[in-house]
Design a protein around this motif. Structure first.
Motif, mmCIF file in Angstrom:
data_model
loop_
_atom_site.group_PDB
_atom_site.id
_atom_site.type_symbol
_atom_site.label_atom_id
_atom_site.label_comp_id
_atom_site.label_asym_id
_atom_site.label_seq_id
_atom_site.Cartn_x
_atom_site.Cartn_y
_atom_site.Cartn_z
ATOM 1 N N LYS A 186 -17.480 -3.951 -4.014
ATOM 2 C CA LYS A 186 -16.824 -3.381 -2.828
ATOM 3 C C LYS A 186 -15.470 -2.839 -3.248
ATOM 4 N N GLY A 187 -15.024 -1.766 -2.578
ATOM 5 C CA GLY A 187 -13.700 -1.222 -2.892
ATOM 6 C C GLY A 187 -13.832 0.163 -3.461
ATOM 7 N N ILE A 188 -12.788 0.575 -4.172
ATOM 8 C CA ILE A 188 -12.828 1.884 -4.833
ATOM 9 C C ILE A 188 -13.525 1.724 -6.171
ATOM 10 N N LEU A 189 -14.498 2.589 -6.421
ATOM 11 C CA LEU A 189 -15.071 2.684 -7.767
ATOM 12 C C LEU A 189 -14.602 4.023 -8.331
ATOM 13 N N TYR A 190 -13.776 3.919 -9.350
ATOM 14 C CA TYR A 190 -13.205 5.117 -9.980
ATOM 15 C C TYR A 190 -14.045 5.389 -11.212
ATOM 16 N N CYS A 191 -14.764 6.515 -11.203
ATOM 17 C CA CYS A 191 -15.576 6.898 -12.352
ATOM 18 C C CYS A 191 -14.790 7.919 -13.162
ATOM 19 N N GLY A 192 -14.395 7.533 -14.374
ATOM 20 C CA GLY A 192 -13.731 8.460 -15.295
ATOM 21 C C GLY A 192 -14.819 9.156 -16.097
ATOM 22 N N LEU A 193 -14.928 10.471 -15.928
ATOM 23 C CA LEU A 193 -16.051 11.200 -16.523
ATOM 24 C C LEU A 193 -15.583 12.263 -17.496
ATOM 25 N N MET A 194 -16.436 12.550 -18.471
ATOM 26 C CA MET A 194 -16.227 13.734 -19.309
ATOM 27 C C MET A 194 -17.357 14.695 -18.948
ATOM 28 N N PHE B 14 -9.074 -5.462 0.769
ATOM 29 C CA PHE B 14 -9.841 -4.337 0.240
ATOM 30 C C PHE B 14 -9.834 -4.382 -1.287
ATOM 31 N N GLY B 15 -11.046 -4.372 -1.878
ATOM 32 C CA GLY B 15 -11.129 -4.323 -3.342
ATOM 33 C C GLY B 15 -12.274 -5.191 -3.827
ATOM 34 N N PRO B 16 -12.623 -5.051 -5.110
ATOM 35 C CA PRO B 16 -13.725 -5.831 -5.664
ATOM 36 C C PRO B 16 -13.323 -7.254 -6.054
ATOM 37 N N THR B 17 -14.316 -8.115 -6.149
ATOM 38 C CA THR B 17 -14.107 -9.483 -6.622
ATOM 39 C C THR B 17 -13.852 -9.457 -8.133
ATOM 40 N N LYS B 18 -13.475 -10.621 -8.647
ATOM 41 C CA LYS B 18 -13.229 -10.764 -10.080
ATOM 42 C C LYS B 18 -14.471 -10.370 -10.887
ATOM 43 N N ALA B 19 -15.631 -10.829 -10.446
ATOM 44 C CA ALA B 19 -16.864 -10.539 -11.192
ATOM 45 C C ALA B 19 -17.141 -9.038 -11.187
ATOM 46 N N ALA B 20 -16.919 -8.387 -10.032
ATOM 47 C CA ALA B 20 -17.184 -6.945 -9.937
ATOM 48 C C ALA B 20 -16.148 -6.149 -10.729
ATOM 49 N N ALA B 21 -14.914 -6.659 -10.787
ATOM 50 C CA ALA B 21 -13.836 -5.952 -11.482
ATOM 51 C C ALA B 21 -14.033 -5.926 -12.995
ATOM 52 N N GLN B 22 -15.014 -6.674 -13.480
ATOM 53 C CA GLN B 22 -15.326 -6.630 -14.920
ATOM 54 C C GLN B 22 -15.661 -5.219 -15.399
ATOM 55 N N LEU B 23 -16.121 -4.380 -14.472
ATOM 56 C CA LEU B 23 -16.426 -2.996 -14.852
ATOM 57 C C LEU B 23 -15.205 -2.321 -15.459
ATOM 58 N N GLU B 24 -14.013 -2.743 -15.028
ATOM 59 C CA GLU B 24 -12.792 -2.209 -15.642
ATOM 60 C C GLU B 24 -12.205 -3.161 -16.668
ATOM 61 N N SER B 25 -12.280 -4.465 -16.392
ATOM 62 C CA SER B 25 -11.529 -5.399 -17.237
ATOM 63 C C SER B 25 -12.192 -5.646 -18.585
ATOM 64 N N ALA C 220 -11.374 3.857 6.646
ATOM 65 C CA ALA C 220 -12.225 3.898 5.451
ATOM 66 C C ALA C 220 -12.171 2.567 4.701
ATOM 67 N N LEU C 221 -10.993 1.965 4.628
ATOM 68 C CA LEU C 221 -10.860 0.699 3.903
ATOM 69 C C LEU C 221 -11.593 -0.416 4.654
ATOM 70 N N GLU C 222 -11.490 -0.386 5.973
ATOM 71 C CA GLU C 222 -12.178 -1.412 6.763
ATOM 72 C C GLU C 222 -13.694 -1.234 6.710
ATOM 73 N N ALA C 223 -14.149 0.020 6.624
ATOM 74 C CA ALA C 223 -15.594 0.274 6.520
ATOM 75 C C ALA C 223 -16.138 -0.382 5.252
ATOM 76 N N SER C 224 -15.344 -0.378 4.193
ATOM 77 C CA SER C 224 -15.772 -1.015 2.942
ATOM 78 C C SER C 224 -15.864 -2.531 3.127
ATOM 79 N N ILE C 225 -14.846 -3.111 3.731
ATOM 80 C CA ILE C 225 -14.840 -4.569 3.925
ATOM 81 C C ILE C 225 -15.997 -4.996 4.836
ATOM 82 N N ASP C 226 -16.246 -4.204 5.873
ATOM 83 C CA ASP C 226 -17.239 -4.593 6.893
ATOM 84 C C ASP C 226 -18.659 -4.128 6.589
ATOM 85 N N GLY C 227 -18.856 -3.430 5.471
ATOM 86 C CA GLY C 227 -20.211 -3.026 5.097
ATOM 87 C C GLY C 227 -20.768 -1.902 5.953
ATOM 88 N N ARG C 228 -19.929 -0.914 6.284
ATOM 89 C CA ARG C 228 -20.438 0.209 7.078
ATOM 90 C C ARG C 228 -19.862 1.545 6.581
#
Ligand code: AMP
Ligand code: GLY
Length: 424
Positions: free
Chosen positions: A265-273, A90-101, A307-315
């Protein structure tokens, strides 16, 4: 099924605690874990900075599901490697994790996809800083581009301060390589909100929202930390705002990442003001928040594994989560000196008594266990978390538990959820 959780903080303790409640889970491993996690899972040594070390672990444990807690292994591409070798993760790939990194990647992405965020400039040198400065009003936020464990952001009151902080970051003195590029960003005013969704690359389902308390001191004073406490209530975000955030932030992010060839895929944590001009994105994290996960999972009544499996399996669907209407609060107890230097190895007293209070769970973060006793082993030591029907009761419960716990140099905020309490 066997589940492997990677990480060693309060967030991972909360994940282990919740995953254990799933009827489908027969065994939980945690690597490397901590003193308290060892009571709830089998802890195994691992180096979370090494993909090879984690792969060796997977070969040993043969997990049916792996959940990655911290950002670093995600940034290193653990999900890519695990998935390639057939481990369900469960979690995003390296390319997707760039949103945080990379904050500069995230800011550019937000701009390309018209998602609300503060005006900014990306600077690779002091010349860039001098060129950008006249375009901003003070105060101004200076951010290291890379991962800095919550310590790469400084709010500056004067241009001189901006120049001096930026120089320290760019020279590598402040946060190492993470500061080799700097983002200047307009300073926003308002309440902060942690809005997390789970994504399957296309659909998203929101978790209940939480509010973190990032500064070390009461009344939001002093330097930023990884987070000193968080709370979650059903009123923190109403249904209408939750839908707005899904429609205008979370879904466009997931669609934008897909369009750019990095399915998220995974958790997308949006830090908002939550500003007077509407919600604006401060940052993305590509994982569960710490300490937000502690109060959020305290309110989760359905099976986290589903919920975690739904993310991995696309549902993924809205029905993946069922939440309690109760309020929950987590107070972080830290070592004296954190987020600066601190000592470890201090004996922790009163844990059992604190844990006996109704609705309270003490999650361990930086602890170790020796001969049946617990010792401090990090900056953030414990996340004392409670749940109750109303915020007043939960705040009373959590601080009553906090008052039972002691160790040399102990520090914690006395005002977690205080502003929400005043409003309610
Ligand atoms: P970040 O890692 O970007 O979320 O920044 C850490 C913390 O710094 C945030 O949670 C805010 O408390 C603060 N911060 C970041 N960006 C801004 C901003 N543009 N205006 C005001 N505060 C900010
Ligand atoms: N609490 C903030 C974070 O998890 O990054």
């Amino acid at each position: 099924m066997k589940v492997l959780v990677i990480g060693s903080g309060g967030r991972e303790h909360a994940l282990v605690w919740k995953l254990r409640q799933s009827r489908r889970v027969s065994k939980v491993y945690c690597a490397p874990g901590n003193g308290g996690i060892a009571d709830d899972a089998e802890c195994l040594p691992a180096n979370v900075k090494s993909v090879d070390s984690l792969l060796a672990l997977a070969n040993q444990v043969r997990p049916d599901l792996t959940v990655i807690g911290p950002e670093l292994p995600l940034m290193l591409g653990v999900v890519d490697e695990f998935t390639r070798l057939g481990w369900r993760t469960f979690g995003p790939t390296k390319a997707a994790a760039q949103l945080e990194s990379s904050k500069s990647f995230a800011k550019g992405f937000l701009q390309r996809h018209h998602i609300p965020t503060a005006p900014y400039a990306i600077c690779n040198s002091m010349d860039d800083i001098q060129e950008a400065l006249p375009h901003f009003h003070m105060p101004l936020v200076v951010k290291a581009d890379g991962l800095a464990a919550g310590k790469g952001v400084v709010i500056c009151k004067t241009k001189e301060e901006v120049a001096s902080i930026a120089a320290e970051m760019l020279s590598g003195k402040m946060v190492g390589e993470a500061g080799s590029r700097v983002v200047l960003e307009e300073c926003l005013q308002g309440d902060e909100l942690s809005f997390l969704v789970v994504s399957d690359g296309e659909r998203v389902a929101p978790l209940v929202a939480a509010q973190d308390h990032k500064r070390i001191g009461d009344g939001d004073t002093g330097p930023n930390t990884g987070g000193m406490g968080a709370y979650s209530t059903k009123t923190i975000v109403d249904e209408q705002m939750s839908q707005w955030l899904v429609q205008h932030v979370a879904r466009p992010v997931v669609a934008g990442m897909k369009a750019e060839g990095a399915e998220y895929k995974g958790i997308l944590y949006c830090g908002l003001m939550m500003t007077a001009r509407g919600p604006m994105v401060l940052e993305f994290n590509c994982r569960f928040g710490d300490p937000e996960t502690q109060p959020i999972l305290m309110r989760l009544e359905s099976d986290l594994v589903e919920a975690l499996e739904a993310s991995i399996d696309g549902r993924v669907s809205d029905g993946d989560f069922r939440w309690s209407p109760d309020a929950s609060v987590c107070v972080v107890m830290s070592s004296g000196g954190y987020p600066g230097t601190f000592e470890v190895g201090k004996k922790i007293m009163g844990l059992e008594e604190a844990g006996k209070i109704e609705g309270v769970k003490v999650f361990h973060a930086g602890t170790s266990k020796r001969d049946g006793a617990y010792y401090t082993a990090g900056g953030r030591v414990l996340g004392v978390t409670a749940r109750a029907a109303d915020l007043r009761t939960v705040v009373d419960r959590v601080y009553s538990a906090v008052s039972k716990i002691g160790f040399e140099g102990i520090n914690y905020r006395k005002d977690i959820a205080a502003r929400a309490l005043k409003k309610s």
